[in-house]
Design a protein around this motif. Structure first.
Motif, short mmCIF file in Angstrom:
data_model
loop_
_atom_site.label_atom_id
_atom_site.label_comp_id
_atom_site.label_asym_id
_atom_site.label_seq_id
_atom_site.Cartn_x
_atom_site.Cartn_y
_atom_site.Cartn_z
N GLU A 129 0.84 -1.22 0.00
CA GLU A 129 0.00 0.00 0.00
C GLU A 129 0.87 1.26 0.00
N GLU A 132 1.96 1.80 -3.48
CA GLU A 132 0.86 2.31 -4.31
C GLU A 132 0.69 3.82 -4.13
N LYS A 135 3.54 5.57 -5.88
CA LYS A 135 3.30 5.58 -7.33
C LYS A 135 2.31 6.68 -7.72
N GLN A 136 1.23 6.79 -6.94
CA GLN A 136 0.23 7.84 -7.20
C GLN A 136 0.86 9.23 -7.14
#
Length: 228
Positions: A129, A132, A135-136
């Motif tokens: 998480e 993630e 990355k965002q």
């Protein structure tokens, strides 16, 4: 023993590069002022309403850290003034902080909370998480319409298992430090890891030995919590 004496003793025991957050939840204004008068300027609160009320009543050079579990619908109440939000544990919450920061024409610093304890009750992200969210943020920073430009991830935080087992706690802190070292290699406008917040009254010395740069200390300064 007085708050001023407790605080002075703790501060003198901390390395220069470790920041002390005085955890003042449930404590009256008079207790905070006693700490303020001996130079403490960073206070941590767990409850939004209490934080708002104390901010209104206390000197304006205080840096307020929100260290509790933050609900998205309450972000707007602290967005105008909060210095650092610990414990961000979802992209949804991050997006809401960004939205409210933009409304207040601010960039709000945040720490991502990593789940390191054995207890299920503690909040936090796992490494997948965490990746993630990174990355965002990277994708957002590269795009023309950076939709996360009003938040800045400045570190990680975690809470160890509530246990007497020092080896267990050390293992959890060491794991968090390894994540911090790994992900601080990334650097963008809104991702710049400088703070590793781990360690509370019972385990802050162990946390510092494992690489903590920020400790959250309440009962060792103010005494046991007083709940209504």
């Amino acid at each position: 023993m007085s708050i001023a004496i407790n605080l002075t003793e703790i501060k003198s025991s901390l390395p220069e590069d470790v920041t002390l957050v005085a955890v003042s939840k449930t404590k009256p204004i008079s207790d905070l002022m006693e700490a303020y008068e001996v130079g403490q300027r960073i206070f941590g609160e767990n409850y939004v309403q209490e934080l708002v009320e104390k901010h209104e009543q206390l000197p304006k050079d205080i840096q307020w850290h929100f260290i509790g579990h933050l609900q998205s619908r309450k972000v707007k109440l602290i967005a105008p003034f909060v210095s650092l939000i610990h414990g961000v544990d979802s992209l949804k919450l991050l997006q809401e902080i960004n939205k409210q920061a933009e409304k207040n024409n601010r960039v709000i610093d945040c720490l991502l909370q990593i789940h390191i304890a054995e207890e299920e009750s503690k909040f936090g992200l796992d490494e997948k998480e965490l990746e993630e969210i990174l990355k965002q943020l990277l994708d957002s920073a590269r795009s023309d319409n950076n939709n996360l430009k009003n938040i800045r991830i400045v570190g990680l935080m975690g809470m160890a298992t509530f246990t007497e087992d020092q080896n267990q706690i050390r293992k959890e802190f060491t794991y968090l430090k390894s994540l911090f070292d790994k992900y601080s290699k990334q650097n963008t406008d809104n991702w710049n890891l400088k703070i590793l917040s781990m360690g509370m009254s019972g385990d802050y010395q162990l946390a510092i030995s494992c690489g903590s740069t920020m400790v959250r200390i309440g009962s060792s300064i103010f005494g046991a919590r007083q709940y209504q």
